[in-house]
Design a protein around this motif. Sequence first.
Motif, PDB file in Angstrom:
ATOM      1  N   ASN A 181       0.830  -1.200   0.000  1.00 26.48           N
ATOM      2  CA  ASN A 181       0.000   0.000   0.000  1.00 26.48           C
ATOM      3  C   ASN A 181       0.871   1.258   0.000  1.00 26.48           C
ATOM      4  OD1 ASN A 181      -2.573   1.321   0.176  1.00 26.48           O
ATOM      5  ND2 ASN A 181      -2.327   1.561   2.376  1.00 26.48           N
ATOM      6  N   SER A 217      -1.956  -3.583  -4.937  1.00 27.32           N
ATOM      7  CA  SER A 217      -2.590  -3.664  -3.614  1.00 27.32           C
ATOM      8  C   SER A 217      -3.838  -4.519  -3.726  1.00 27.32           C
ATOM      9  CB  SER A 217      -2.984  -2.273  -3.108  1.00 27.32           C
ATOM     10  OG  SER A 217      -1.855  -1.446  -2.971  1.00 27.32           O
ATOM     11  N   GLY A 219      -9.361   2.966  -2.705  1.00 31.23           N
ATOM     12  CA  GLY A 219      -9.224   1.790  -1.862  1.00 31.23           C
ATOM     13  C   GLY A 219     -10.081   1.922  -0.619  1.00 31.23           C
ATOM     14  N   ASN A 275      -5.212  -0.898   1.060  1.00 30.06           N
ATOM     15  CA  ASN A 275      -5.215  -0.255  -0.260  1.00 30.06           C
ATOM     16  C   ASN A 275      -5.725   1.191  -0.223  1.00 30.06           C
ATOM     17  OD1 ASN A 275      -8.022  -0.441  -0.018  1.00 30.06           O
ATOM     18  ND2 ASN A 275      -8.190  -2.177  -1.422  1.00 30.06           N
TER      19      ASN A 275
END
Length: 241
Positions: free
Chosen positions: A134, A142, A164, A170
């Motif tokens: 990340n 991710s 994310g 993420n």
Amino acid sequence: MNIKFLPALLFIVLAFKPLNPIVEKNIEVEKKVINFKKESLSTAEKCELFYNEIQPGKFSLPALSSFYSAFLGYNTLMNEGKISKNLLTIIDFTLPSTQKRLWVIDMVTKKVLMNTLVAHGRNSGENYATNFSNLAESYKSSLGFYKTSETYIGKHGYSLRLDGLEKGINDNARNRAVVMHGADYVSQDFIKAQGRLGRSQGCPAVSYADHKELINLIKNESCLFIYHNSVAYKNKSKLLG
């Protein structure tokens, strides 16, 4: 009246006679029992039932294992109002880049709408993605659940921003400029030449042949899930708990 027509007349009258109240009641009870049985299914059983009803058409189906994880998160995010479209995009990074490992499924009609190639980050692996991050400038993919957002024109042309939805997994995607875009290194010709797809800086890049259709289909708050059978991800994800 001619007597010979009486049996036929009696048959017609009896055929349209309302059901005995006891019979009707039994039918209603049976319906309730069927509904109760459906409601009593476990999440895994409901998922498998749903999965078996998906119509792949000319495409393949994702593996049940990846679909099960996607099914869990999709339903949670839909119930929480974090996504609004009834579309589920699954990217299965347990598969090699040479396989079509991205699917778009209409969760209402239960049909596979697209199935295509997708690249992973250059530092995630060669033909297989095995390492994920990340962090900015990691050039790794991710995992986890994303909400598709707005489109824009960037250095790769028509592109789609991704947000994310999993903290620490993420949620740095927008800051990292992890987006969906077209790439000339995502093609069968590249696979023939290199034995794998080219790799991105962490973006789920797709072919220029498919990118506009795909982006227009899933943009504006649909669910995108990047799957891997990573124990670390499963232990950290609250959407799979």
